[in-house]
Design an enzyme around this catalytic site. Structure first.
Site, PDB file in Angstrom:
ATOM      1  CE  LYS A   1      50.408  31.348  40.392  1.00  0.00           C
ATOM      2  NZ  LYS A   1      49.228  30.509  40.612  1.00  0.00           N
TER       3      LYS A   1
ATOM      4  CG  ASP B   1      46.915  30.094  43.597  1.00  0.00           C
ATOM      5  OD1 ASP B   1      46.202  31.033  43.219  1.00  0.00           O
ATOM      6  OD2 ASP B   1      48.063  29.884  43.166  1.00  0.00           O
TER       7      ASP B   1
END
Ligand code: ATR
Length: 278
Positions: free
Chosen positions: A69, A105
């Site tokens: 990420k 997220d």
């Protein structure tokens, strides 16, 4: 030509994302393909390039999971404000010559809390456990929900204090609550209505040194890990808290990515039910 998407990670074998996105596509009538791709630990950018080249103009986007990420953040040629705040990217969009980076997220967590669990963060005293990437990704979206307070507690107190200070100083951010950072020992005598475990402790079965007194009556305890009963969930259950694992967040962050790419928001309830079914 079918638009192509993929999730990149290492490991990636057990990813539920291809199933989730194919269920979303079937439900919304979108013509897409979605595959899981294992990237070498030092080969993330190369794997993305190879995917785009092989798709011959039909690659539209990618999801990115552990451990890439932060690298996806750097690979993106532009980023959304929520990705900038998270310092991580889990959703890439491929446009003519450019790569957009987003982070869904936190939105996924907030949506799971509000829509699926009936737990609105507004006005709640929130305790966020952990100060790594998973915690960082959800801080801004939680603050934007106007909780009564947000305390970040971490094994390494210094990391929590630094993270809290960073978000307290976010420029141009319309949040009135300033997060507080502490170690686990600093939690004595305090109570919270929503406790979110964003540490990776549960993956190895480690017990957090969390005083039982932190669980307020009718507390909601949210474990970001899914697919197992962690010591945090056991401790929370023993205090009478309502307990949820991170499967809903997984499905909701995927739905948000699907919306970013396709402009259509899928219904998540049937997909969540299908995943819980087996
Ligand atoms: P992630 O991207 O999953 O957040 P990370 O950036 O490595 O992974 O962060 C892991 C988090 O879990 C950290 O907050 C870590 O605490 P430290 O900063 O003190 O290392 C926390 N963590 C991991 N194992 C833990 C354990 N056994 N007890 C308490 N906290 C733990």
């Amino acid at each position: 030509m079918t638009d192509r998407y993929a999730v990149f990670g290492n490991p990636i074998g057990h990813s539920k994302s291809p199933r989730i996105h194919s269920l979303f596509a079937a439900q919304t009538g979108q013509d897409i393909s979605y595959q899981a791709i294992l990237a070498e630990r030092d080969g993330f950018a190369a794997a993305i390039s190879a995917f785009i080249a092989a798709a011959k103009g039909s690659a539209r986007g990618a999801n990115v999971t552990v451990p890439f990420k932060a690298e996806a953040f750097r690979l993106a040629t532009w980023r959304t404000p929520r990705a900038e705040a998270a310092g991580a990217v889990n959703t890439l969009s491929f446009e003519a010559g450019a790569i957009g980076g987003d982070n869904t997220d936190g939105a996924g967590l907030v949506r799971d809390l509000k829509r699926n669990l009936g737990c609105d963060p507004a006005g709640r005293r929130i305790l966020l456990l952990g100060a790594g990437g998973a915690a960082r990704g959800v801080i801004l979206p939680l603050l934007l929900e106007n909780p009564a307070e947000l305390v970040i507690a971490n094994r390494s107190e210094e990391t929590a204090a630094r993270l809290a200070l960073e978000f307290a100083r976010l420029p141009g951010c319309a949040v009135s609550v300033k997060p507080d950072g502490t170690g686990f020992t600093g939690l004595g005598g305090r109570q919270f209505d929503l406790i979110i475990n964003a540490t990776s402790a549960g993956l190895g079965g480690a017990v957090l040194p969390l005083p039982t007194s932190v669980f307020a009556p009718r507390c909601v305890a949210y474990e970001m890990v899914y697919g197992r009963e962690t010591p945090f969930m056991q401790q929370a259950r023993a205090t009478g808290a309502r307990v949820a694992d991170g499967l809903g967040m997984l499905v909701e962050q995927a739905a948000e990515a699907f919306f970013v790419w396709r402009g259509v928001r899928p219904h998540t309830a049937p997909v969540l039910a299908a995943l819980k079914g087996n």
